[in-house]
Design a protein around this motif. Structure first.
Motif, PDB file in Angstrom:
ATOM      1  N   VAL A   1       0.848  -1.194   0.000  1.00 13.48           N
ATOM      2  CA  VAL A   1       0.000   0.000   0.000  1.00 13.48           C
ATOM      3  C   VAL A   1       0.883   1.244   0.000  1.00 13.48           C
ATOM      4  O   VAL A   1       2.021   1.217   0.464  1.00 13.48           O
ATOM      5  CB  VAL A   1      -0.969   0.020   1.208  1.00 13.48           C
ATOM      6  CG1 VAL A   1      -1.898  -1.200   1.172  1.00 13.48           C
ATOM      7  CG2 VAL A   1      -0.216   0.061   2.528  1.00 13.48           C
TER       8      VAL A   1
ATOM      9  N   GLU B   1      -4.896   3.502   5.208  1.00 13.06           N
ATOM     10  CA  GLU B   1      -5.557   2.201   5.085  1.00 13.06           C
ATOM     11  C   GLU B   1      -6.029   1.691   6.444  1.00 13.06           C
ATOM     12  O   GLU B   1      -7.130   1.150   6.564  1.00 13.06           O
ATOM     13  CB  GLU B   1      -4.623   1.185   4.430  1.00 13.06           C
ATOM     14  CG  GLU B   1      -4.346   1.457   2.976  1.00 13.06           C
ATOM     15  CD  GLU B   1      -5.609   1.432   2.131  1.00 13.06           C
ATOM     16  OE1 GLU B   1      -6.432   0.508   2.279  1.00 13.06           O
ATOM     17  OE2 GLU B   1      -5.775   2.349   1.318  1.00 13.06           O
TER      18      GLU B   1
ATOM     19  N   LEU C   1      -0.832  -5.924   5.169  1.00 13.99           N
ATOM     20  CA  LEU C   1      -0.734  -4.654   4.463  1.00 13.99           C
ATOM     21  C   LEU C   1       0.640  -4.097   4.752  1.00 13.99           C
ATOM     22  O   LEU C   1       1.036  -3.962   5.915  1.00 13.99           O
ATOM     23  CB  LEU C   1      -1.816  -3.691   4.941  1.00 13.99           C
ATOM     24  CG  LEU C   1      -3.261  -4.211   4.798  1.00 13.99           C
ATOM     25  CD1 LEU C   1      -4.236  -3.202   5.371  1.00 13.99           C
ATOM     26  CD2 LEU C   1      -3.571  -4.539   3.361  1.00 13.99           C
TER      27      LEU C   1
END
Length: 123
Positions: free
Chosen positions: A76, A82, A118
């Motif tokens: 990301v 996020e 992530l």
């Protein structure tokens, strides 16, 4: 830019794992800051071999250790954004935010409990 599907495998011995995948299965070594980590590819598959010293290995909490520590690894651009977005959506988190030599990461779980990492690379 090449596009890969990345999968992280937690391994006990990065050099041995790297040797196995490159020698026996035809993977290509992309990077190897051993003994912590190696990055090997085969076609569109990018296999992240993370040893005990890597930040990827530290990100798995004790209650999820053992089988099932492998997870999808998604890169990301802005991890903080996020995290905020997913917290607002009440997505379950399975780790605290972890910072290591390669970047920052956090684990979430899909509805079946499968882990998704992530990851925001270090700049």
């Amino acid at each position: 830019m090449d596009t890969f599907a990345s999968v992280r495998y937690i391994v006990d011995d990065v050099p041995a794992a790297s040797f196995f995948y490159t020698t026996h299965l035809g993977f290509i070594l992309r990077s190897n800051p051993a003994p912590a980590f190696a990055d090997v590819t085969l076609g569109p598959l990018r296999l992240l071999l993370s040893g005990p010293q890597s930040s990827g290995a530290r990100a798995t909490p004790d209650e999820t250790a053992g089988p099932g520590r492998n997870r999808i690894h998604l890169i990301v651009d802005d991890l903080d954004t996020e995290i905020d977005r997913l917290q607002a959506a009440e997505v379950p988190f399975r780790s605290e935010l972890t910072t290591g030599p390669g970047g920052r990461q956090i684990l979430i779980a899909d509805p079946a409990g499968n882990l998704v990492e992530l990851f925001q690379p270090a700049t």
